[in-house]
Design an enzyme around this catalytic site. Sequence first.
Site, PDB file in Angstrom:
ATOM      1  N   LEU A 122       0.885  -1.160   0.000  1.00 25.05           N
ATOM      2  CA  LEU A 122       0.000   0.000   0.000  1.00 25.05           C
ATOM      3  C   LEU A 122       0.921   1.208   0.000  1.00 25.05           C
ATOM      4  O   LEU A 122       1.769   1.342   0.890  1.00 25.05           O
ATOM      5  CB  LEU A 122      -0.908   0.007   1.240  1.00 25.05           C
ATOM      6  CG  LEU A 122      -1.829   1.223   1.413  1.00 25.05           C
ATOM      7  CD1 LEU A 122      -2.899   1.241   0.320  1.00 25.05           C
ATOM      8  CD2 LEU A 122      -2.485   1.206   2.796  1.00 25.05           C
ATOM      9  N   GLY A 172       0.686   4.205   0.846  1.00 25.85           N
ATOM     10  CA  GLY A 172       0.680   5.046   2.025  1.00 25.85           C
ATOM     11  C   GLY A 172       1.383   4.437   3.219  1.00 25.85           C
ATOM     12  O   GLY A 172       1.624   5.118   4.220  1.00 25.85           O
ATOM     13  N   SER A 173       1.750   3.178   3.146  1.00 26.57           N
ATOM     14  CA  SER A 173       2.363   2.461   4.264  1.00 26.57           C
ATOM     15  C   SER A 173       3.881   2.610   4.258  1.00 26.57           C
ATOM     16  O   SER A 173       4.544   2.172   3.312  1.00 26.57           O
ATOM     17  CB  SER A 173       2.005   0.970   4.189  1.00 26.57           C
ATOM     18  OG  SER A 173       2.874   0.201   4.987  1.00 26.57           O
ATOM     19  N   PRO A 174       4.480   3.189   5.321  1.00 30.55           N
ATOM     20  CA  PRO A 174       5.941   3.289   5.371  1.00 30.55           C
ATOM     21  C   PRO A 174       6.653   1.946   5.281  1.00 30.55           C
ATOM     22  O   PRO A 174       7.647   1.832   4.538  1.00 30.55           O
ATOM     23  CB  PRO A 174       6.191   3.986   6.717  1.00 30.55           C
ATOM     24  CG  PRO A 174       4.972   4.830   6.918  1.00 30.55           C
ATOM     25  CD  PRO A 174       3.851   3.962   6.407  1.00 30.55           C
TER      26      PRO A 174
END
Length: 216
Positions: free
Chosen positions: A6, A8-10
């Site tokens: 994803l 947006g996931s670091p």
Amino acid sequence: MKLYKLDGSPPARSAMMVVEALGLTVDAVDCDLLKGENTSPEYMKKNPVHTIPLLEDGDLTIHDSHVIVTYLVDKYAKDDSLYPKDIKKRAQVDQKLYFDATILFPRLRAVTYPMIAEGLTKPTEKMLSQIEEAYSMLDAFLSGSKWLAGDSMTVADICAVGSATGLNHIVPLDAAKYPNVAAWLNTMKQQPFVKSKNEPGDTFLGQWIASKLTSS
């Protein structure tokens, strides 16, 4: 290889950055936590922890970003610069990987997860002070070197940069207070794979956090 991610996931971005840094090709599959795709029966069978990223390489499945990046370097890198084989140098890198896994990213998730699950609109003072503490620790680690673990960039830097840029959306980094972190972030942001794989997802994350937070 197949990588469930994803943007947006670091942690997912850490894996994406290392894939690009190594010049590898993966089948990237979006897995949207906001839509609950990570808790589907099919995904849960692959990863009972239902986290992202998730890497499938033949018959091997890995569901932790730090293990994914070290595995990729060990198996596919042309040299060991990103994850040294020397036991002492590797220990330094592992220390900082665990710092990201146990301090940096959890303090970001401590805010973002309640935003998703509980409708949190304002971080508590404890959440904010813990982020400041994480900045202080990171600044101390960077006091003797421009890199987190030694004289050159490693997977520790790559994993930590996504967490650090995410925290910045909650508590803007004070460059005067944490000059080493500010300098390190500036250096990391110039890396081509950080620009292409961290920046877009981090921008999305920042916009999402801003949309959830209130000023009251």
